[in-house]
Design a protein around this motif. Sequence first.
Motif, short mmCIF file in Angstrom:
data_model
loop_
_atom_site.label_atom_id
_atom_site.label_comp_id
_atom_site.label_asym_id
_atom_site.label_seq_id
_atom_site.Cartn_x
_atom_site.Cartn_y
_atom_site.Cartn_z
N GLY A 147 -0.96 -8.25 8.63
CA GLY A 147 -2.17 -7.47 8.81
C GLY A 147 -2.22 -6.24 7.92
O GLY A 147 -1.66 -6.20 6.82
N LEU A 148 -2.88 -5.21 8.42
CA LEU A 148 -3.09 -4.00 7.64
C LEU A 148 -1.77 -3.28 7.37
O LEU A 148 -1.58 -2.72 6.28
N LEU A 149 -0.85 -3.26 8.35
CA LEU A 149 0.46 -2.62 8.14
C LEU A 149 1.16 -3.22 6.92
O LEU A 149 1.63 -2.49 6.04
N GLY A 150 1.23 -4.55 6.89
CA GLY A 150 1.91 -5.21 5.78
C GLY A 150 1.21 -5.01 4.45
O GLY A 150 1.85 -4.86 3.41
N ALA A 151 -0.13 -4.99 4.48
CA ALA A 151 -0.89 -4.82 3.23
C ALA A 151 -0.65 -3.44 2.63
O ALA A 151 -0.44 -3.29 1.42
N VAL A 152 -0.66 -2.41 3.48
CA VAL A 152 -0.44 -1.04 2.98
C VAL A 152 0.99 -0.89 2.48
O VAL A 152 1.23 -0.31 1.41
N LEU A 153 1.96 -1.42 3.24
CA LEU A 153 3.37 -1.30 2.83
C LEU A 153 3.63 -2.06 1.53
O LEU A 153 4.31 -1.56 0.63
N THR A 154 3.08 -3.26 1.41
CA THR A 154 3.26 -4.05 0.20
C THR A 154 2.68 -3.32 -1.02
O THR A 154 3.31 -3.24 -2.08
N THR A 155 1.47 -2.77 -0.86
CA THR A 155 0.84 -2.05 -1.96
C THR A 155 1.63 -0.81 -2.33
O THR A 155 1.76 -0.47 -3.51
N TYR A 156 2.16 -0.12 -1.32
CA TYR A 156 2.96 1.07 -1.60
C TYR A 156 4.20 0.73 -2.42
O TYR A 156 4.50 1.40 -3.41
N VAL A 157 4.93 -0.32 -2.02
CA VAL A 157 6.12 -0.72 -2.76
C VAL A 157 5.76 -1.13 -4.18
O VAL A 157 6.47 -0.80 -5.14
N GLU A 158 4.65 -1.83 -4.35
CA GLU A 158 4.20 -2.21 -5.68
C GLU A 158 3.96 -0.97 -6.55
O GLU A 158 4.33 -0.94 -7.73
N GLU A 159 3.34 0.06 -5.97
CA GLU A 159 3.06 1.27 -6.74
C GLU A 159 4.34 2.03 -7.08
O GLU A 159 4.46 2.61 -8.17
N VAL A 160 5.31 2.04 -6.15
CA VAL A 160 6.60 2.68 -6.44
C VAL A 160 7.27 2.00 -7.62
O VAL A 160 7.76 2.65 -8.55
N LEU A 161 7.30 0.67 -7.61
CA LEU A 161 7.93 -0.08 -8.70
C LEU A 161 7.15 0.07 -9.99
O LEU A 161 7.73 0.23 -11.07
N ARG A 162 5.82 -0.01 -9.91
CA ARG A 162 5.00 0.07 -11.12
C ARG A 162 5.13 1.44 -11.79
O ARG A 162 5.10 1.55 -13.02
N SER A 163 5.30 2.49 -11.00
CA SER A 163 5.44 3.84 -11.56
C SER A 163 6.89 4.16 -11.93
O SER A 163 7.19 5.28 -12.34
N ARG A 164 7.79 3.15 -11.74
CA ARG A 164 9.20 3.26 -12.11
C ARG A 164 9.93 4.38 -11.36
O ARG A 164 10.84 5.02 -11.88
N GLN A 165 9.53 4.61 -10.10
CA GLN A 165 10.33 5.48 -9.24
C GLN A 165 11.53 4.69 -8.75
O GLN A 165 11.38 3.56 -8.29
N PRO A 166 12.74 5.25 -8.83
CA PRO A 166 13.90 4.53 -8.31
C PRO A 166 13.76 4.28 -6.81
O PRO A 166 13.27 5.14 -6.08
N LEU A 167 14.18 3.11 -6.38
CA LEU A 167 14.13 2.73 -4.97
C LEU A 167 15.54 2.40 -4.51
O LEU A 167 16.24 1.62 -5.15
#
Length: 216
Positions: A147-167
């Motif tokens: 649902g919405l929880l997973g969609a927001v979390l997935t998008t957030y992780v994508e943005e972290v990786l795309r912006s090359r922030q270390p995870l």
Amino acid sequence: VQDVATRQSHGSRGGGTSHWQWKEKILEILAEIQAPLSLFMLRLCHWALLKLLNRLFLSVQLHQGQLEMVLRAARTPNVPLVFLSTHKSQLDGLLLSFVLFSQGLGVPRVTVGSQTCSPWLRALLARLGAIFLPSGMEQVRSDQDEGLLGAVLTTYVEEVLRSRQPLLIFLEEPHIALHLSGPAQQWLAMVYRAMRDGAVSDVLLVPVGIAYDVIP
């Protein structure tokens, strides 16, 4: 996120939820996951951490070979870094974040497992780079619609990786060694999904860790 919100709005009975109500829900979920970094708090806590280390340990030693491997990985152009670590102590997140930051690798986003935190501690850790699974997410199985929880979390992780922030992902909970924790499975699934969906073309998985003579 918009697709999920639209689908849920159309599937609900009654008048549905307005655009602004969906936006408020999304921002609430995002606030549960992360907070903006505070450079002042980072510098203050790193100063305090140095004082604590001097009192808590006789010495802290860096493995130069491992450090060189991490620095070499960080020089790979246009590829985000995902650090994978075992979890020996509650200090691990602060120590690894401090080491990576002091070596010029930026402030990593550090996943926090299922251990409970008081609201003030959670707010402080978030300002230092900690990220959390939103409430209710840990009960969702991988084969269920998140649902919405997973969609927001997935998008957030994508943005972290795309912006090359270390995870930094901890693979286990403290005192439960050699067992992949539920939160770790979900964070790793998000990284895999980001690659599968083409948000990033590649990810460097870098093992890091801390060993203690005596675990504090």
